[in-house]
Design a protein around this motif. Sequence first.
Motif, mmCIF file in Angstrom:
data_model
loop_
_atom_site.group_PDB
_atom_site.id
_atom_site.type_symbol
_atom_site.label_atom_id
_atom_site.label_comp_id
_atom_site.label_asym_id
_atom_site.label_seq_id
_atom_site.Cartn_x
_atom_site.Cartn_y
_atom_site.Cartn_z
ATOM 1 N N CYS A 1 0.879 -1.178 0.000
ATOM 2 C CA CYS A 1 0.000 0.000 0.000
ATOM 3 C C CYS A 1 0.912 1.222 0.000
ATOM 4 C CB CYS A 1 -0.901 -0.002 1.240
ATOM 5 S SG CYS A 1 -1.905 1.497 1.412
ATOM 6 N N ARG A 2 0.826 2.009 -1.072
ATOM 7 C CA ARG A 2 1.724 3.153 -1.226
ATOM 8 C C ARG A 2 0.920 4.399 -1.569
ATOM 9 N NH1 ARG A 2 4.596 1.285 -5.213
ATOM 10 N NH2 ARG A 2 6.293 0.382 -3.968
ATOM 11 N N ASN A 3 1.256 5.498 -0.905
ATOM 12 C CA ASN A 3 0.633 6.788 -1.183
ATOM 13 C C ASN A 3 1.717 7.708 -1.737
ATOM 14 O OD1 ASN A 3 -0.424 9.451 -1.031
ATOM 15 N ND2 ASN A 3 -1.841 8.843 0.592
ATOM 16 N N ASN A 4 1.673 7.982 -3.024
ATOM 17 C CA ASN A 4 2.728 8.777 -3.658
ATOM 18 C C ASN A 4 2.725 10.229 -3.196
ATOM 19 O OD1 ASN A 4 3.706 6.596 -5.183
ATOM 20 N ND2 ASN A 4 2.163 6.929 -6.774
ATOM 21 N N LYS A 5 1.563 10.721 -2.755
ATOM 22 C CA LYS A 5 1.492 12.108 -2.302
ATOM 23 C C LYS A 5 2.204 12.308 -0.972
ATOM 24 C CE LYS A 5 -2.850 13.302 -4.655
ATOM 25 N NZ LYS A 5 -4.233 13.777 -4.470
ATOM 26 N N THR A 6 2.056 11.350 -0.079
ATOM 27 C CA THR A 6 2.659 11.484 1.253
ATOM 28 C C THR A 6 3.941 10.682 1.404
ATOM 29 O OG1 THR A 6 1.381 9.621 2.142
ATOM 30 C CG2 THR A 6 0.378 11.824 2.265
ATOM 31 N N ILE B 1 -10.611 4.373 -0.977
ATOM 32 C CA ILE B 1 -10.023 5.568 -0.375
ATOM 33 C C ILE B 1 -9.729 5.406 1.122
ATOM 34 C CG2 ILE B 1 -11.045 7.126 -2.070
ATOM 35 C CD1 ILE B 1 -13.161 7.840 0.015
ATOM 36 N N SER C 1 4.101 7.613 1.963
ATOM 37 C CA SER C 1 3.903 6.546 2.937
ATOM 38 C C SER C 1 3.853 5.197 2.227
ATOM 39 C CB SER C 1 2.606 6.762 3.724
ATOM 40 O OG SER C 1 1.470 6.524 2.916
ATOM 41 N N GLU C 2 4.358 4.163 2.911
ATOM 42 C CA GLU C 2 4.364 2.834 2.312
ATOM 43 C C GLU C 2 4.271 1.769 3.400
ATOM 44 O OE1 GLU C 2 7.119 0.100 -0.692
ATOM 45 O OE2 GLU C 2 7.158 2.297 -0.822
ATOM 46 N N LYS D 1 -9.003 -1.841 -2.772
ATOM 47 C CA LYS D 1 -8.386 -0.636 -3.328
ATOM 48 C C LYS D 1 -9.371 0.520 -3.316
ATOM 49 C CE LYS D 1 -4.686 -3.012 -4.388
ATOM 50 N NZ LYS D 1 -3.421 -2.832 -3.649
ATOM 51 N N GLU E 1 -5.832 2.819 3.260
ATOM 52 C CA GLU E 1 -4.663 3.205 4.050
ATOM 53 C C GLU E 1 -5.017 3.368 5.518
ATOM 54 O OE1 GLU E 1 -1.133 6.637 4.052
ATOM 55 O OE2 GLU E 1 -2.598 6.538 2.417
#
Length: 286
Positions: A5-10, A141, A12-13, A139, A144
């Motif tokens: 689970c990856r958030n490209n904006k923050t 919102i 975080s992974e 998948k 995360e």
Amino acid sequence: MPLICRNNKTASEFRLILREGNFNRRFYGRDRKERFLTIAWNRGKSQTVVVDGIAYDFPENSILALIINQTFDFSDPESVVAWQFNREFYCIVDHDREVGCVGFLFYGSSQPMFVNIDEVQQDKLNTLLKVFQEEFEMKDIIQEDMLRVLLKRLIIIVTRLAKKQYLAGDMNDEKLDIIRKFNLLVETYYKKEHGVKFYADQLCRSPKTLSNLFAMYNNKSPLSVIQYRIVLEAKRLLMYTDKSIKEIAYELGYDDAAYFSNFFKKQTSFAPSEFKSAEASSVVGI
């Protein structure tokens, strides 16, 4: 491939490692940019884990927490389930305020802690693992947020077990918190601050109070913990990088390379040059 689970904006992974035959970590090398904390669960038979060059017995159905800059290898990685996360996904320090002493799992001891999992707790963790897997498939919102809640639950469960297994009966949460914060401060400042007084001042305690507290908890003094961390990093740099002894000394807060060399030899019985040239696996261990 791990579930990710990856958030490209923050940035975080969060990763869930399952049945990965080549699961290991080389912090001073290919994994230098990946700053993950790791919770590893050995679901198979007892095996060997090598952490920074030292071989340990990783018992059946036990959990080991590993910090960001540790290099590790498992003899049977396919039997290991691992959760890996970076600060952006779940910050140990920040979440301490919410759940209390979660950092103990990673910073409660200067040595690896192998947390035994009994049958009751195995059932709990197996159920939790299934929920983790389901959430990685969702998948949406809130994925995360849901995974973060599950991770928090995992950390709390394992921390409770670790505290029961590793703490003396007279070690209350206040005393434990001082030790954990001391270890965390050492991890943050050991390259610059080599004396106990700095850490005692940060904790609003006297060096003597810290020494008495550590005597209750384990055999290492506060100064020994600081020196152990410096030497450990020196060994890592000597083994895994091409830096000169002078460069390593400077990186670890020593302006005088000769003084650093004498300190290193006193702690290890090897001069840095001898350690660097030795076969780490057969002659010296980290």
